[in-house]
Design a protein around this motif. Structure first.
Motif, PDB file in Angstrom:
ATOM      1  N   ARG A   1      41.418  25.111  74.822  1.00 16.23           N
ATOM      2  CA  ARG A   1      40.157  24.441  74.471  1.00 16.23           C
ATOM      3  C   ARG A   1      39.295  25.356  73.607  1.00 16.23           C
ATOM      4  O   ARG A   1      38.674  24.901  72.641  1.00 16.23           O
ATOM      5  CB  ARG A   1      39.395  24.057  75.741  1.00 16.23           C
ATOM      6  CG  ARG A   1      40.094  23.022  76.601  1.00 16.23           C
ATOM      7  CD  ARG A   1      39.822  21.601  76.167  1.00 16.23           C
ATOM      8  NE  ARG A   1      40.376  20.688  77.156  1.00 16.23           N
ATOM      9  CZ  ARG A   1      39.671  20.158  78.141  1.00 16.23           C
ATOM     10  NH1 ARG A   1      38.381  20.426  78.265  1.00 16.23           N
ATOM     11  NH2 ARG A   1      40.257  19.328  79.008  1.00 16.23           N
TER      12      ARG A   1
ATOM     13  N   GLY B   1      40.784  25.601  70.008  1.00 10.74           N
ATOM     14  CA  GLY B   1      40.512  24.395  69.234  1.00 10.74           C
ATOM     15  C   GLY B   1      39.062  24.292  68.816  1.00 10.74           C
ATOM     16  O   GLY B   1      38.751  23.913  67.682  1.00 10.74           O
ATOM     17  N   ALA B   2      38.160  24.637  69.732  1.00 10.42           N
ATOM     18  CA  ALA B   2      36.729  24.575  69.420  1.00 10.42           C
ATOM     19  C   ALA B   2      36.365  25.597  68.350  1.00 10.42           C
ATOM     20  O   ALA B   2      35.609  25.289  67.418  1.00 10.42           O
ATOM     21  CB  ALA B   2      35.916  24.807  70.690  1.00 10.42           C
ATOM     22  N   TRP B   3      36.881  26.809  68.470  1.00 10.64           N
ATOM     23  CA  TRP B   3      36.593  27.855  67.491  1.00 10.64           C
ATOM     24  C   TRP B   3      37.046  27.435  66.097  1.00 10.64           C
ATOM     25  O   TRP B   3      36.334  27.649  65.102  1.00 10.64           O
ATOM     26  CB  TRP B   3      37.278  29.147  67.923  1.00 10.64           C
ATOM     27  CG  TRP B   3      37.156  30.265  66.933  1.00 10.64           C
ATOM     28  CD1 TRP B   3      36.022  30.936  66.577  1.00 10.64           C
ATOM     29  CD2 TRP B   3      38.220  30.846  66.172  1.00 10.64           C
ATOM     30  NE1 TRP B   3      36.314  31.909  65.638  1.00 10.64           N
ATOM     31  CE2 TRP B   3      37.659  31.869  65.371  1.00 10.64           C
ATOM     32  CE3 TRP B   3      39.603  30.605  66.096  1.00 10.64           C
ATOM     33  CZ2 TRP B   3      38.427  32.642  64.502  1.00 10.64           C
ATOM     34  CZ3 TRP B   3      40.369  31.378  65.237  1.00 10.64           C
ATOM     35  CH2 TRP B   3      39.777  32.384  64.455  1.00 10.64           C
ATOM     36  N   ALA B   4      38.212  26.804  66.025  1.00  8.64           N
ATOM     37  CA  ALA B   4      38.746  26.391  64.726  1.00  8.64           C
ATOM     38  C   ALA B   4      37.874  25.344  64.054  1.00  8.64           C
ATOM     39  O   ALA B   4      37.824  25.255  62.818  1.00  8.64           O
ATOM     40  CB  ALA B   4      40.171  25.857  64.890  1.00  8.64           C
ATOM     41  N   THR B   5      37.171  24.546  64.858  1.00  9.09           N
ATOM     42  CA  THR B   5      36.336  23.483  64.293  1.00  9.09           C
ATOM     43  C   THR B   5      34.846  23.824  64.310  1.00  9.09           C
ATOM     44  O   THR B   5      34.018  22.997  63.923  1.00  9.09           O
ATOM     45  CB  THR B   5      36.559  22.167  65.061  1.00  9.09           C
ATOM     46  OG1 THR B   5      36.218  22.348  66.447  1.00  9.09           O
ATOM     47  CG2 THR B   5      38.007  21.711  64.947  1.00  9.09           C
ATOM     48  N   GLY B   6      34.512  25.033  64.768  1.00  7.69           N
ATOM     49  CA  GLY B   6      33.124  25.460  64.774  1.00  7.69           C
ATOM     50  C   GLY B   6      32.295  24.952  65.932  1.00  7.69           C
ATOM     51  O   GLY B   6      31.065  25.021  65.893  1.00  7.69           O
ATOM     52  N   GLU B   7      32.952  24.468  66.984  1.00  8.72           N
ATOM     53  CA  GLU B   7      32.240  23.972  68.164  1.00  8.72           C
ATOM     54  C   GLU B   7      32.175  25.083  69.212  1.00  8.72           C
ATOM     55  O   GLU B   7      33.184  25.685  69.553  1.00  8.72           O
ATOM     56  CB  GLU B   7      32.966  22.757  68.738  1.00  8.72           C
ATOM     57  CG  GLU B   7      32.343  22.200  70.002  1.00  8.72           C
ATOM     58  CD  GLU B   7      33.180  21.085  70.624  1.00  8.72           C
ATOM     59  OE1 GLU B   7      32.822  20.655  71.731  1.00  8.72           O
ATOM     60  OE2 GLU B   7      34.184  20.690  70.006  1.00  8.72           O
TER      61      GLU B   7
ATOM     62  N   ASP C   1      30.138  29.918  59.321  1.00  8.88           N
ATOM     63  CA  ASP C   1      28.843  29.257  59.175  1.00  8.88           C
ATOM     64  C   ASP C   1      27.812  30.255  58.628  1.00  8.88           C
ATOM     65  O   ASP C   1      27.642  31.343  59.184  1.00  8.88           O
ATOM     66  CB  ASP C   1      28.378  28.730  60.536  1.00  8.88           C
ATOM     67  CG  ASP C   1      27.199  27.778  60.434  1.00  8.88           C
ATOM     68  OD1 ASP C   1      26.197  28.152  59.792  1.00  8.88           O
ATOM     69  OD2 ASP C   1      27.274  26.681  60.995  1.00  8.88           O
TER      70      ASP C   1
ATOM     71  N   ARG D   1      39.620  33.466  57.083  1.00  6.83           N
ATOM     72  CA  ARG D   1      38.914  32.189  57.211  1.00  6.83           C
ATOM     73  C   ARG D   1      37.474  32.369  57.643  1.00  6.83           C
ATOM     74  O   ARG D   1      36.587  31.616  57.209  1.00  6.83           O
ATOM     75  CB  ARG D   1      39.636  31.276  58.223  1.00  6.83           C
ATOM     76  CG  ARG D   1      38.963  29.916  58.403  1.00  6.83           C
ATOM     77  CD  ARG D   1      39.620  29.088  59.498  1.00  6.83           C
ATOM     78  NE  ARG D   1      39.349  29.581  60.830  1.00  6.83           N
ATOM     79  CZ  ARG D   1      38.255  29.290  61.525  1.00  6.83           C
ATOM     80  NH1 ARG D   1      37.296  28.539  61.000  1.00  6.83           N
ATOM     81  NH2 ARG D   1      38.093  29.772  62.754  1.00  6.83           N
ATOM     82  N   THR D   2      37.225  33.331  58.516  1.00 10.76           N
ATOM     83  CA  THR D   2      35.897  33.491  59.083  1.00 10.76           C
ATOM     84  C   THR D   2      35.121  34.626  58.416  1.00 10.76           C
ATOM     85  O   THR D   2      34.038  34.416  57.871  1.00 10.76           O
ATOM     86  CB  THR D   2      35.998  33.739  60.593  1.00 10.76           C
ATOM     87  OG1 THR D   2      36.851  34.871  60.841  1.00 10.76           O
ATOM     88  CG2 THR D   2      36.557  32.516  61.298  1.00 10.76           C
TER      89      THR D   2
END
Length: 242
Positions: free
Chosen positions: A56, A59-65, A167, A194-195
């Motif tokens: 979880r 997945g969240a890190w990859a989408t910025g959540e 971001d 990427r980051t």
């Protein structure tokens, strides 16, 4: 450029990751709290819950959540089927997020000397970190244990700022906290394209990709202005930007 500030990523740039040791510490800490409160949990069930929490987070890190250690601990409890009292729930969450305090994480090679050399150049130094399941207070303790926490003038941890790299908000937070530094007068050092690199480029900062602990593949994002394999070479390169 008129260099005024240098910012660093945390994992695999300042500190080497040891996910296996961190996971073991969390598992032992959580199992002890559960056992002390007569909450049954089989080893395999805890392992599966930890796997799901990591999935979880990834997945969240990859989408910025945002998905923090607090969220992960709550998920682990739910997956184990436990609904304990508020006090016990707090104990489980604290065990999960604080377990990394006693894990002997190592700095990347030569980074301590390089940090002090850069500090001697009268530059501002900051951290821009995507926090995983180990929260920022524990990460500060790691740096303090190695005697380098005082080198930093400001910290921008994602669990405190509320966003992940790339971001621009987290980069803006860092530059503002370092004294309102213009992006063109700052350099960011990190291992991930990427980051770290994409984020720095997007902000208009000079970028350095450190590959001494993790050599991120080219397909993951843009290349930096400079690639660094050994932190021992960093002070001379920074001096060349002054």
């Amino acid at each position: 450029m008129s260099l005024q500030a240098v910012t660093f990523d945390f994992w695999e740039t300042l500190v080497r990751t040891d996910n296996a040791a961190l996971r073991l510490a969390r598992r032992v800490a959580v199992a002890e709290v559960l056992a002390a409160n007569n909450l049954p949990a089989e080893h395999n069930d805890i392992e599966q819950a930890f796997d799901e929490a990591w999935s979880r987070y990834s997945g969240a890190w990859a989408t910025g959540e945002q998905f923090t250690g607090h969220h992960a601990a709550e998920l682990v409890l739910d997956l184990l089927g436990h609904s304990p009292s508020a006090e016990v729930r707090r104990d489980v969450i604290d065990a999960y997020v604080s377990a990394g305090r006693d894990v002997e994480l190592e700095l990347t090679y030569n980074v301590a000397d390089s940090l002090r050399a850069i500090k001697a150049m009268d530059l501002r130094i900051g951290i821009i970190c995507d926090v995983g399941l180990t929260p920022s207070p524990v990460l500060r303790k790691v740096l303090d244990r190695h005697g380098v926490l005082s080198v930093f003038d400001h910290w921008s941890f994602s669990d405190e700022v509320g966003v992940y790299k790339p971001d621009p908000q987290i980069f803006e937070h860092a530059l503002s906290g370092l004294g309102g530094i213009a992006p063109s007068n700052a350099v960011h050092i990190g291992d991930l394209r990427r980051t770290d690199i994409a984020g720095a480029i997007g902000m208009g900062m000079h970028s350095i990709r450190y590959c001494g602990a993790n050599d991120d593949p080219a397909e993951n994002g843009p290349e930096a202005d400079h690639v660094l394999t050994d932190h021992a070479d960093l002070p001379a390169y920074i001096a060349s930007l002054l």
